[in-house]
Design a protein around this motif. Structure first.
Motif, PDB file in Angstrom:
ATOM      1  N   THR A 120       0.827  -1.198   0.000  1.00  8.66           N
ATOM      2  CA  THR A 120       0.000   0.000   0.000  1.00  8.66           C
ATOM      3  C   THR A 120       0.862   1.249   0.000  1.00  8.66           C
ATOM      4  OG1 THR A 120      -0.170   0.038   2.429  1.00  8.66           O
ATOM      5  CG2 THR A 120      -1.878  -1.165   1.214  1.00  8.66           C
ATOM      6  N   HIS A 121       0.258   2.319  -0.489  1.00  7.03           N
ATOM      7  CA  HIS A 121       0.941   3.618  -0.526  1.00  7.03           C
ATOM      8  C   HIS A 121      -0.099   4.705  -0.276  1.00  7.03           C
ATOM      9  CE1 HIS A 121       4.070   6.511  -1.811  1.00  7.03           C
ATOM     10  NE2 HIS A 121       3.046   7.202  -2.315  1.00  7.03           N
ATOM     11  N   THR A 122       0.222   5.637   0.612  1.00  3.68           N
ATOM     12  CA  THR A 122      -0.702   6.725   0.930  1.00  3.68           C
ATOM     13  C   THR A 122      -0.438   7.917   0.023  1.00  3.68           C
ATOM     14  OG1 THR A 122      -0.708   6.039   3.255  1.00  3.68           O
ATOM     15  CG2 THR A 122      -1.586   8.226   2.748  1.00  3.68           C
ATOM     16  N   GLY A 123      -1.474   8.412  -0.627  1.00  2.40           N
ATOM     17  CA  GLY A 123      -1.313   9.596  -1.461  1.00  2.40           C
ATOM     18  C   GLY A 123      -2.389   9.725  -2.518  1.00  2.40           C
ATOM     19  N   LYS A 124      -2.298  10.807  -3.278  1.00  6.14           N
ATOM     20  CA  LYS A 124      -3.231  11.073  -4.376  1.00  6.14           C
ATOM     21  C   LYS A 124      -2.628  10.589  -5.699  1.00  6.14           C
ATOM     22  CE  LYS A 124      -4.986  15.458  -2.474  1.00  6.14           C
ATOM     23  NZ  LYS A 124      -5.160  16.901  -2.793  1.00  6.14           N
ATOM     24  N   TRP A 125      -3.490  10.219  -6.614  1.00  3.70           N
ATOM     25  CA  TRP A 125      -3.025   9.822  -7.933  1.00  3.70           C
ATOM     26  C   TRP A 125      -2.323  10.990  -8.634  1.00  3.70           C
ATOM     27  CZ3 TRP A 125      -1.136   6.404 -10.787  1.00  3.70           C
ATOM     28  CH2 TRP A 125      -1.156   6.470 -12.180  1.00  3.70           C
ATOM     29  N   GLU A 126      -2.818  12.206  -8.436  1.00  5.07           N
ATOM     30  CA  GLU A 126      -2.221  13.366  -9.084  1.00  5.07           C
ATOM     31  C   GLU A 126      -0.765  13.566  -8.663  1.00  5.07           C
ATOM     32  OE1 GLU A 126      -6.228  14.961  -7.544  1.00  5.07           O
ATOM     33  OE2 GLU A 126      -5.074  13.089  -7.339  1.00  5.07           O
ATOM     34  N   ASP A 127      -0.424  13.177  -7.429  1.00  8.77           N
ATOM     35  CA  ASP A 127       0.916  13.411  -6.889  1.00  8.77           C
ATOM     36  C   ASP A 127       1.816  12.179  -6.978  1.00  8.77           C
ATOM     37  OD1 ASP A 127      -0.053  15.937  -6.126  1.00  8.77           O
ATOM     38  OD2 ASP A 127      -0.697  15.182  -4.163  1.00  8.77           O
ATOM     39  N   PHE A 128       1.256  11.042  -7.295  1.00  4.43           N
ATOM     40  CA  PHE A 128       1.992   9.776  -7.252  1.00  4.43           C
ATOM     41  C   PHE A 128       3.018   9.694  -8.384  1.00  4.43           C
ATOM     42  CE2 PHE A 128       2.373   5.334  -8.642  1.00  4.43           C
ATOM     43  CZ  PHE A 128       2.838   4.738  -7.479  1.00  4.43           C
ATOM     44  N   THR A 129       4.227   9.278  -8.028  1.00  2.39           N
ATOM     45  CA  THR A 129       5.258   9.017  -9.029  1.00  2.39           C
ATOM     46  C   THR A 129       5.994   7.735  -8.653  1.00  2.39           C
ATOM     47  OG1 THR A 129       6.911  10.347  -7.837  1.00  2.39           O
ATOM     48  CG2 THR A 129       5.630  11.458  -9.562  1.00  2.39           C
ATOM     49  N   THR A 130       6.484   7.040  -9.636  1.00  3.48           N
ATOM     50  CA  THR A 130       7.244   5.817  -9.412  1.00  3.48           C
ATOM     51  C   THR A 130       8.047   5.489 -10.665  1.00  3.48           C
ATOM     52  OG1 THR A 130       7.104   3.465  -8.830  1.00  3.48           O
ATOM     53  CG2 THR A 130       5.342   4.365 -10.190  1.00  3.48           C
ATOM     54  N   ARG A 147      -9.145  17.302 -10.460  1.00  2.00           N
ATOM     55  CA  ARG A 147      -9.495  18.491 -11.249  1.00  2.00           C
ATOM     56  C   ARG A 147      -9.047  18.344 -12.697  1.00  2.00           C
ATOM     57  NH1 ARG A 147      -8.577  24.889  -9.935  1.00  2.00           N
ATOM     58  NH2 ARG A 147      -9.216  25.638 -11.987  1.00  2.00           N
ATOM     59  N   ASP A 148      -7.783  18.016 -12.911  1.00  2.00           N
ATOM     60  CA  ASP A 148      -7.253  17.895 -14.268  1.00  2.00           C
ATOM     61  C   ASP A 148      -7.382  16.443 -14.709  1.00  2.00           C
ATOM     62  OD1 ASP A 148      -5.893  17.947 -16.663  1.00  2.00           O
ATOM     63  OD2 ASP A 148      -4.160  19.057 -15.899  1.00  2.00           O
ATOM     64  N   MET A 149      -8.583  16.101 -15.173  1.00  2.00           N
ATOM     65  CA  MET A 149      -8.848  14.701 -15.506  1.00  2.00           C
ATOM     66  C   MET A 149      -8.087  14.267 -16.744  1.00  2.00           C
ATOM     67  SD  MET A 149     -10.135  11.874 -14.662  1.00  2.00           S
ATOM     68  CE  MET A 149     -11.241  12.299 -13.313  1.00  2.00           C
ATOM     69  N   ALA A 150      -7.879  15.153 -17.681  1.00  2.00           N
ATOM     70  CA  ALA A 150      -7.127  14.791 -18.885  1.00  2.00           C
ATOM     71  C   ALA A 150      -5.721  14.335 -18.506  1.00  2.00           C
ATOM     72  CB  ALA A 150      -7.076  15.971 -19.851  1.00  2.00           C
ATOM     73  N   ALA A 151      -5.077  15.052 -17.606  1.00  2.00           N
ATOM     74  CA  ALA A 151      -3.731  14.682 -17.165  1.00  2.00           C
ATOM     75  C   ALA A 151      -3.750  13.367 -16.388  1.00  2.00           C
ATOM     76  CB  ALA A 151      -3.136  15.793 -16.296  1.00  2.00           C
ATOM     77  N   ALA A 152      -4.775  13.169 -15.571  1.00  2.00           N
ATOM     78  CA  ALA A 152      -4.875  11.937 -14.781  1.00  2.00           C
ATOM     79  C   ALA A 152      -5.028  10.718 -15.683  1.00  2.00           C
ATOM     80  CB  ALA A 152      -6.051  12.035 -13.820  1.00  2.00           C
ATOM     81  N   LEU A 153      -5.815  10.848 -16.730  1.00  2.00           N
ATOM     82  CA  LEU A 153      -6.009   9.741 -17.663  1.00  2.00           C
ATOM     83  C   LEU A 153      -4.755   9.493 -18.499  1.00  2.00           C
ATOM     84  CD1 LEU A 153      -9.631  10.591 -18.861  1.00  2.00           C
ATOM     85  CD2 LEU A 153      -8.960   8.819 -17.230  1.00  2.00           C
ATOM     86  N   HIS A 154      -4.102  10.564 -18.911  1.00  2.00           N
ATOM     87  CA  HIS A 154      -2.840  10.430 -19.653  1.00  2.00           C
ATOM     88  C   HIS A 154      -1.818   9.669 -18.805  1.00  2.00           C
ATOM     89  CE1 HIS A 154       0.412  11.519 -22.404  1.00  2.00           C
ATOM     90  NE2 HIS A 154       1.127  11.803 -21.323  1.00  2.00           N
ATOM     91  N   LYS A 155      -1.785   9.977 -17.532  1.00  2.00           N
ATOM     92  CA  LYS A 155      -0.847   9.325 -16.610  1.00  2.00           C
ATOM     93  C   LYS A 155      -1.167   7.842 -16.452  1.00  2.00           C
ATOM     94  CE  LYS A 155       0.952  10.132 -11.932  1.00  2.00           C
ATOM     95  NZ  LYS A 155       0.828  11.026 -10.754  1.00  2.00           N
TER      96      LYS A 155
END
Length: 275
Positions: A120-130, A147-155
């Motif tokens: 598990t990892h605590t955090g938001k999808w917008e901020d998550f990096t790996t 908020r920025d759904m286009a960026a979230a889907l691209h990610k």
């Protein structure tokens, strides 16, 4: 003449779901309010808000789409209602969630059920990096604060090798179909309509399917039903349509010893991308 390609669906997303308003109060905008909400709900979330209690169709379809032996990143895993099921046939799962309280419940559940292939990892999808890559990414009803759904889907597309799956239970009042059958409008969340458009606009081929099933709810008495309808429709509309609504309800409600049991149709949308 306006063309479909001229529409900025990310801007439509932000406008539709209140990101451009001056009032930013409430859980969607306030991290602390969101965290506090889940602290209260986490201990009984699995028992009271588990989609698998409504239908096995969603879990079955996920397994069909994911196959077996793959690595999965689950966005918004919560207390693990789908995590625990996917772990049975997956190589590994990383469960990402904003709420430490929900992850604590998930970790307790994993220990109790002897599941060892979930981290598990605590955090938001917008901020998550790996630096890791995942075969699939899965999100079940967990993108409502982005908020920025286009960026979230691209990610999601960038971080997945084989594809990703977004599950959205259409957010409608429980009595939505009854209201519509009576010719009445009521609020519903249209995010499931915008998500495929955002993907298609990015050139990402997404398939959309609808799973239809019924949900049962028990009510202690008729007054409890009446109050919910009044809250859904507003006092004026409910009062003017009361006889029609209760007549329609009478045809669907099954009296039991301690009140009523009512079944209503429900729909879950599965948006999937296969590479």
């Amino acid at each position: 003449m306006l063309k479909l390609t001229d529409i900025d669906f990310n801007a439509v997303w932000q406008e539709t779901f209140g990101w451009n308003t001056d009032d930013k109060s409430g859980r969607k905008f306030d991290d602390q309010a969101e965290s506090d909400f889940w602290v209260k709900l986490a201990p009984h979330y699995t028992e009271e808000y588990n989609l698998n209690h409504d239908t096995p169709l969603i879990a079955q379809r996920l397994h069909q789409l994911l196959g077996s032996g793959h690595s999965i990143l689950e966005i918004g895993c919560g207390s693990g209602n789908f995590t625990a099921l996917m772990a049975r046939y997956s190589k590994s799962i990383l469960g990402l969630d904003f709420s430490p309280a929900m992850l604590t419940v998930l970790q307790q559940r994993l220990l109790a059920e002897g599941i060892g292939n979930v981290q598990t990892h605590t955090g938001k999808w917008e901020d998550f990096t790996t630096d890791a890559a995942f075969d699939y990414i899965v999100s079940v009803n967990s993108l409502y604060r982005i908020r920025d759904m286009a960026a979230a889907l691209h990610k999601m597309n960038a971080y997945s090798r084989r594809g990703f799956i977004i599950v959205r239970t259409i957010q409608r009042p429980f009595f939505y179909r009854l209201y519509r059958n009576c010719g009445l409008d009521c609020a519903e969340c249209l995010d499931y309509q915008l998500l495929p458009l955002l993907l298609w606009q990015q050139g990402i081929q997404a398939d959309v399917e609808f799973l239809n099933y019924t949900k049962d709810r028990s009510f202690n008495d008729l007054e409890t039903v009446v109050q919910e309808m009044r809250n859904d429709l507003g006092s004026e509309v409910f009062t003017s349509q009361r006889d029609k609504l209760l007549s329609a309800l009478e045809q669907q409600a099954a009296p039991v010893s301690d009140g009523y049991t009512v079944s209503q149709p429900r729909t879950t949308v599965i948006i999937s991308v296969k590479k």
